[in-house]
Design an enzyme around this catalytic site. Structure first.
Site, mmCIF file in Angstrom:
data_model
loop_
_atom_site.group_PDB
_atom_site.id
_atom_site.type_symbol
_atom_site.label_atom_id
_atom_site.label_comp_id
_atom_site.label_asym_id
_atom_site.label_seq_id
_atom_site.Cartn_x
_atom_site.Cartn_y
_atom_site.Cartn_z
ATOM 1 N N ASP A 22 0.782 -1.349 0.097
ATOM 2 C CA ASP A 22 -0.318 0.446 0.198
ATOM 3 C C ASP A 22 1.090 1.580 0.195
ATOM 4 O O ASP A 22 2.005 1.124 0.610
ATOM 5 C CB ASP A 22 -1.017 0.053 1.053
ATOM 6 C CG ASP A 22 -1.860 1.048 1.165
ATOM 7 O OD1 ASP A 22 -2.835 1.035 0.841
ATOM 8 O OD2 ASP A 22 -1.011 1.682 2.279
ATOM 9 N N GLU A 54 -12.141 2.875 -2.486
ATOM 10 C CA GLU A 54 -12.981 3.563 -4.052
ATOM 11 C C GLU A 54 -11.567 2.967 -5.364
ATOM 12 O O GLU A 54 -12.533 3.025 -5.947
ATOM 13 C CB GLU A 54 -12.328 4.915 -3.516
ATOM 14 C CG GLU A 54 -13.176 5.736 -2.715
ATOM 15 C CD GLU A 54 -12.793 6.142 -1.328
ATOM 16 O OE1 GLU A 54 -13.075 6.809 -0.538
ATOM 17 O OE2 GLU A 54 -11.786 4.575 -0.768
ATOM 18 N N LYS A 56 -11.350 0.018 -4.998
ATOM 19 C CA LYS A 56 -10.557 -1.564 -5.000
ATOM 20 C C LYS A 56 -11.912 -2.409 -6.508
ATOM 21 O O LYS A 56 -12.138 -2.711 -5.942
ATOM 22 C CB LYS A 56 -11.173 -1.942 -3.882
ATOM 23 C CG LYS A 56 -11.237 -3.589 -3.750
ATOM 24 C CD LYS A 56 -11.811 -3.536 -1.646
ATOM 25 C CE LYS A 56 -11.870 -5.548 -1.557
ATOM 26 N NZ LYS A 56 -12.429 -5.584 -0.345
ATOM 27 N N LEU A 89 -5.162 -6.854 0.368
ATOM 28 C CA LEU A 89 -4.636 -7.869 0.462
ATOM 29 C C LEU A 89 -5.648 -8.768 -0.133
ATOM 30 O O LEU A 89 -5.501 -9.866 -0.622
ATOM 31 C CB LEU A 89 -4.621 -8.426 2.444
ATOM 32 C CG LEU A 89 -3.682 -7.865 3.139
ATOM 33 C CD1 LEU A 89 -3.522 -8.614 4.503
ATOM 34 C CD2 LEU A 89 -2.034 -7.581 3.243
ATOM 35 N N THR A 110 -0.975 -5.035 7.752
ATOM 36 C CA THR A 110 -0.052 -3.530 8.423
ATOM 37 C C THR A 110 -1.039 -2.495 9.251
ATOM 38 O O THR A 110 -1.021 -2.053 9.563
ATOM 39 C CB THR A 110 0.359 -2.892 7.496
ATOM 40 O OG1 THR A 110 -0.593 -2.367 6.152
ATOM 41 C CG2 THR A 110 1.327 -2.901 6.653
ATOM 42 N N LYS A 123 -11.081 -16.286 2.097
ATOM 43 C CA LYS A 123 -12.052 -14.815 0.870
ATOM 44 C C LYS A 123 -10.391 -14.237 0.576
ATOM 45 O O LYS A 123 -9.748 -13.055 0.971
ATOM 46 C CB LYS A 123 -12.849 -14.134 1.407
ATOM 47 C CG LYS A 123 -14.177 -14.778 1.764
ATOM 48 C CD LYS A 123 -15.132 -13.945 2.574
ATOM 49 C CE LYS A 123 -16.291 -14.472 2.652
ATOM 50 N NZ LYS A 123 -17.731 -13.946 3.144
ATOM 51 N N LYS A 132 -19.786 -4.410 -2.720
ATOM 52 C CA LYS A 132 -18.632 -4.651 -1.908
ATOM 53 C C LYS A 132 -18.630 -6.575 -2.050
ATOM 54 O O LYS A 132 -19.218 -7.194 -2.311
ATOM 55 C CB LYS A 132 -19.191 -4.353 -0.598
ATOM 56 C CG LYS A 132 -17.924 -4.683 0.815
ATOM 57 C CD LYS A 132 -18.298 -4.202 2.153
ATOM 58 C CE LYS A 132 -16.784 -4.754 2.964
ATOM 59 N NZ LYS A 132 -14.944 -3.617 2.486
ATOM 60 N N GLU A 165 -14.091 -5.404 15.155
ATOM 61 C CA GLU A 165 -14.122 -7.032 14.461
ATOM 62 C C GLU A 165 -13.798 -7.923 15.847
ATOM 63 O O GLU A 165 -14.548 -9.139 15.756
ATOM 64 C CB GLU A 165 -12.771 -6.959 13.109
ATOM 65 C CG GLU A 165 -13.042 -6.304 11.296
ATOM 66 C CD GLU A 165 -14.896 -7.183 10.446
ATOM 67 O OE1 GLU A 165 -15.052 -8.906 12.026
ATOM 68 O OE2 GLU A 165 -15.202 -7.599 9.885
ATOM 69 N N HIS A 238 -22.353 -8.432 9.530
ATOM 70 C CA HIS A 238 -22.822 -7.579 8.135
ATOM 71 C C HIS A 238 -23.180 -8.396 7.150
ATOM 72 O O HIS A 238 -23.198 -8.816 5.402
ATOM 73 C CB HIS A 238 -21.158 -9.357 7.443
ATOM 74 C CG HIS A 238 -19.783 -8.864 8.235
ATOM 75 N ND1 HIS A 238 -19.104 -8.679 9.734
ATOM 76 C CD2 HIS A 238 -18.360 -8.504 7.607
ATOM 77 C CE1 HIS A 238 -18.155 -9.046 9.612
ATOM 78 N NE2 HIS A 238 -17.658 -8.137 8.590
#
Length: 351
Positions: A22, A54, A56, A89, A110, A123, A132, A165, A238
């Site tokens: 990144d 944005e 991805k 990732l 990171t 995934k 998404k 998370e 989710h």
């Protein structure tokens, strides 16, 4: 594999690695990454990219694959390395899975969110048509290398984002983890998840919370890596958040959107009689202590209904709604009525 290790260290052949990093991480750590490969006589190509929700997209995947092709790697012995947050990732994982049908890759998270979430499981994916992770696959990395020292350079809000998370796993599976977050949440934010020997009051709370979060995640994912069973406790938070996150970009980060979803579902669990008013308040106070949003104006009743319709399409015609039935325990429900959901929504907005 000892034989492969011996071959790698004694071979006359030059070691080669293709690394995607990144661009923000590159500014902070790029010189040290380059130094590492140079000191170990590894021929390398480092591709620094803007990896955000944005950007991805399949376009970025194809950019990576063009560079991989130009560098020319051996897909059996030269894994692609991804260094960055969850978006990085996910993108690199998808690119690796497509290149010559499957090229091994390594994840180096990171951010706190990627450390406890994206680094675990199989995934990969990118966003498509404002949805998404609509394109993707299941391709596990050959390894994930976890180093919490990366987390010390990320902003406080990003650490709070990752705590969303961790809280998910606490509420679904581990009352002890919930207790750790309640007791040490502010300390973990203040110390940026670094292990501080000087604080006897907190022990090694950073190591404990991350280890339990990852272990509970692995318990859920490992037996069901390809999601053959659609009843998944890790889907808590989710159900509505994918729709909300994409709709309000960039105002909510992933873990924040997940927490807004979890806050609403906490009200649903209470409206259904699964948790007490006191347990509901404990959960909400913990969320606030972790500096996570418990409501967002973009999460309208119309959006919730749209998100749940999408859920039905992709989960075999059933809601499969994970809900807490106490602190650290949960079940999957398919019979939550619209009346219960609407009652919970009105109470949530009122509060």
């Amino acid at each position: 594999d000892p034989q492969q290790l011996e071959l790698a260290t004694t071979s006359k052949r030059t070691l080669r690695r293709f690394i995607v990093i990144d661009e923000v991480v590159d500014k902070l750590y790029g010189s040290r990454v380059r130094e590492y490969f140079e000191d170990n006589n590894v021929q390398h190509k480092i591709l620094a990219l803007p990896t955000t929700e944005e950007t991805k997209s399949m376009d970025l995947v194809l950019n990576i694959l063009q560079e991989v092709q130009d560098f020319s790697i051996d897909r059996r012995t030269e894994p692609i390395i991804a260094i960055g947050g969850g978006v990085c990732l996910d993108i690199v994982g998808l690119a690796a899975s497509l290149y010559r049908r499957r090229t091994p890759y390594i994840r180096v998270p990171t951010t706190l969110l990627s450390y406890v979430d994206a680094s675990v499981g199989a995934k990969t994916g990118v966003n498509f048509l404002q949805c998404k992770n609509k394109l993707g696959g299941y391709t596990p990395p050959v390894a994930s290398f976890l180093d919490r020292s990366f987390i010390q350079s990320i902003p406080r809000r990003h650490i709070s984002n990752g705590l969303g998370e961790i809280l998910k796993m606490a509420l679904m599976k581990h009352k002890g983890l919930f207790g750790l977050l309640k007791s040490h949440g502010k300390y973990l934010l203040d110390t940026k998840f670094q292990s501080c020997r000087s604080s006897a009051d907190h022990g090694d709370a950073a190591l404990q919370t991350t280890r339990i979060a990852i272990e509970t995640m692995l318990e859920e994912l490992a037996p069901n890596l390809w999601e053959d069973d659609l009843d998944r406790l890790v889907d808590f938070g989710h159900l509505i958040s994918p729709e909300l996150e994409m709709r309000v970009l960039p105002s909510l980060m992933h873990g924040e959107a997940v927490n807004v979803d979890m806050a609403f579902m906490t009200y649903v669990a209470h409206a259904r009689g699964l948790i007490t008013a006191e347990e509901k308040e404990q959960i909400l106070q913990c969320m606030k202590g972790l500096e996570l949003p418990v409501w967002h104006s973009g999460c309208s009743w119309a959006l919730i209904k749209t998100a749940l319709r999408e859920r039905l399409k992709h989960s075999g015609g059933q809601l499969r709604m994970p809900l807490p039935t106490g602190l650290g325990i949960a079940e999957i429900f398919n019979d939550i009525s619209e009346e219960t959901l609407e009652r919970a929504y009105k109470l949530w907005v009122r509060d």
